[in-house]
Design a protein around this motif. Structure first.
Motif, PDB file in Angstrom:
ATOM      1  N   ASP A  47       0.826  -1.454  -0.325  1.00 41.32           N
ATOM      2  CA  ASP A  47       0.202   0.062  -0.359  1.00 41.32           C
ATOM      3  C   ASP A  47       1.089   1.502   0.226  1.00 41.32           C
ATOM      4  OD1 ASP A  47      -1.888  -2.341   0.644  1.00 41.32           O
ATOM      5  OD2 ASP A  47      -2.127  -1.417   2.255  1.00 41.32           O
ATOM      6  N   SER A  95     -10.545  -0.043   3.636  1.00 43.67           N
ATOM      7  CA  SER A  95     -10.508  -0.880   3.979  1.00 43.67           C
ATOM      8  C   SER A  95      -9.705   0.251   6.226  1.00 43.67           C
ATOM      9  CB  SER A  95      -9.566  -1.359   3.716  1.00 43.67           C
ATOM     10  OG  SER A  95      -7.921  -0.842   3.842  1.00 43.67           O
ATOM     11  N   GLY A 131      -7.249   6.231   6.630  1.00 38.27           N
ATOM     12  CA  GLY A 131      -7.886   6.134   5.754  1.00 38.27           C
ATOM     13  C   GLY A 131      -8.889   7.325   5.109  1.00 38.27           C
ATOM     14  N   ALA A 160     -12.484   0.429   7.382  1.00 35.71           N
ATOM     15  CA  ALA A 160     -13.346  -0.583   8.753  1.00 35.71           C
ATOM     16  C   ALA A 160     -12.476  -1.821   9.251  1.00 35.71           C
ATOM     17  CB  ALA A 160     -13.464  -1.575   7.398  1.00 35.71           C
ATOM     18  N   ASP A 161     -11.460  -1.017   9.416  1.00 33.21           N
ATOM     19  CA  ASP A 161     -10.444  -1.623   9.904  1.00 33.21           C
ATOM     20  C   ASP A 161     -10.743  -1.267  11.321  1.00 33.21           C
ATOM     21  OD1 ASP A 161      -9.477  -4.157   8.835  1.00 33.21           O
ATOM     22  OD2 ASP A 161      -7.706  -3.412   8.528  1.00 33.21           O
ATOM     23  N   ARG A 176      -6.446  -8.535   4.061  1.00 35.49           N
ATOM     24  CA  ARG A 176      -5.361  -8.502   3.146  1.00 35.49           C
ATOM     25  C   ARG A 176      -5.822  -8.682   1.288  1.00 35.49           C
ATOM     26  NH1 ARG A 176      -2.538  -3.491   4.621  1.00 35.49           N
ATOM     27  NH2 ARG A 176      -3.958  -2.383   6.196  1.00 35.49           N
ATOM     28  N   LEU A 193     -10.133   2.118  -2.647  1.00 36.82           N
ATOM     29  CA  LEU A 193     -10.342   0.813  -1.769  1.00 36.82           C
ATOM     30  C   LEU A 193      -9.175   0.606  -0.414  1.00 36.82           C
ATOM     31  CD1 LEU A 193     -11.397  -1.628  -2.394  1.00 36.82           C
ATOM     32  CD2 LEU A 193      -9.208  -2.463  -4.150  1.00 36.82           C
ATOM     33  N   ILE A 194      -7.875   0.209  -0.216  1.00 40.49           N
ATOM     34  CA  ILE A 194      -6.762   0.941   0.846  1.00 40.49           C
ATOM     35  C   ILE A 194      -7.194   2.288   1.804  1.00 40.49           C
ATOM     36  CG2 ILE A 194      -4.886   0.725   1.594  1.00 40.49           C
ATOM     37  CD1 ILE A 194      -3.570   0.240  -0.955  1.00 40.49           C
ATOM     38  N   TYR A 245      -7.628 -10.375  -0.354  1.00 36.51           N
ATOM     39  CA  TYR A 245      -8.688  -9.797  -1.026  1.00 36.51           C
ATOM     40  C   TYR A 245      -8.415  -8.415  -1.508  1.00 36.51           C
ATOM     41  CZ  TYR A 245     -11.782 -13.121   2.166  1.00 36.51           C
ATOM     42  OH  TYR A 245     -12.391 -14.624   2.297  1.00 36.51           O
ATOM     43  N   ILE A 246      -7.942  -7.946  -1.073  1.00 35.43           N
ATOM     44  CA  ILE A 246      -7.415  -6.553  -1.636  1.00 35.43           C
ATOM     45  C   ILE A 246      -6.275  -6.930  -2.262  1.00 35.43           C
ATOM     46  CG2 ILE A 246      -6.356  -4.256  -1.343  1.00 35.43           C
ATOM     47  CD1 ILE A 246      -8.268  -4.070   1.358  1.00 35.43           C
ATOM     48  N   HIS A 283     -12.891  -6.389   9.372  1.00 32.66           N
ATOM     49  CA  HIS A 283     -11.323  -6.822   8.883  1.00 32.66           C
ATOM     50  C   HIS A 283     -11.495  -6.813   7.775  1.00 32.66           C
ATOM     51  CE1 HIS A 283      -7.244  -7.619   8.678  1.00 32.66           C
ATOM     52  NE2 HIS A 283      -7.860  -8.926   8.826  1.00 32.66           N
ATOM     53  N   VAL A 284     -11.086  -6.348   6.922  1.00 27.87           N
ATOM     54  CA  VAL A 284     -11.252  -7.046   5.329  1.00 27.87           C
ATOM     55  C   VAL A 284      -9.892  -7.211   5.209  1.00 27.87           C
ATOM     56  CG1 VAL A 284     -11.290  -6.452   3.037  1.00 27.87           C
ATOM     57  CG2 VAL A 284     -12.358  -4.885   4.747  1.00 27.87           C
TER      58      VAL A 284
END
Length: 249
Positions: free
Chosen positions: A27, A203, A95, A206-207, A215, A199-200, A217-218, A212-213
């Protein structure tokens, strides 16, 4: 210290931590590459070097304050039945910053649009060197919070953790330069990178709110999009070569 050099467990921890720091730094590499691409090559290289050097110092400083870093996970207040820690607030703020920054860059790219490269060069010339450096350091600290907390849980030896951070930042420095040059050479990839940052940013928020998404998937989405973009760039190169050969004929 000498015991660590001959310890199999220490070397295994070093390799594991280094790999983790590199993966979690993807990232950061994208963000740094976009930042320095707004500067001329010489200033961009200087900003990357100074920013990552300062970020390395701050990361090592955080590692030496183990008890304080662990305390970042302690709740500081509750809202709507959910506890929020300093770590959560840092992730949410980071974020929001990424979303705001990416949205602004997308707006600028669209606004310049068909106006040509002259306006883009003027915008780059007016970009503050130290503002770029400050952003590199700031976002690195945001991304490093989780990795440092994880490192503390994975290894007990401070020299091992510091060595892993040094290696990861060194690789980050080399990779960000290559990515920045690629983005500069193929401007269409900039919009893709900005989409990644949106997108990051989502996430991270969200965290921060406890959702928790993974990583994986991302990064899978990023890898798939990057492969598609490589195909586009390859097709564009071949089309340009064909046009150039026709003109010569």
């Amino acid at each position: 210290m000498l015991d660590l050099l001959t310890s199999t467990e220490a070397w295994a921890a070093l390799l594991t931590l280094t790999a983790m720091e590199i993966v979690l730094g993807i990232d950061n590499i994208v963000f740094i590459s976009l930042l320095v691409s707004r500067l001329d090559p010489q200033r961009g290289e200087q900003a990357r070097r100074v920013g990552l050097a300062l970020a390395l110092v701050f990361r090592i400083g955080l590692l030496t304050l183990l008890s304080w870093v662990i305390g970042l996970t302690e709740p500081v207040f509750s809202l709507a039945g959910r506890d929020f820690s300093w770590r959560d607030l840092v992730l949410i703020a980071g974020g929001l910053f990424l979303i705001a920054k990416s949205t602004g860059e997308i707006h600028t790219a669209i606004a310049i649009g068909e106006e040509g490269e002259e306006e883009e060069e003027t915008a780059s010339a007016g970009t503050s060197f130290w503002w770029i450096v400050a952003q590199v350091v700031g976002i690195d600290l945001v991304f490093s919070v989780d990795s440092i907390i994880t490192a503390i849980g994975m290894a007990q030896d401070l020299p091992v953790m510091i060595a892993a951070v040094v290696v990861a930042v060194g690789i980050m420095y080399l990779a960000s330069g290559a990515v920045a040059r690629f983005i500069a050479a193929y401007p269409t990839t900039k919009m893709l990178a900005l989409s990644f940052l949106l997108l990051i940013g989502m996430s991270l928020i969200a965290d921060g709110f406890g959702v928790h998404v993974p990583r994986a998937y991302i990064y899978s989405a990023m890898a798939f999009s990057a492969v598609v973009e490589i195909f586009n760039v390859t097709a564009l190169r071949r089309a340009r070569r064909r046009r150039a050969s026709r003109v010569k004929e």
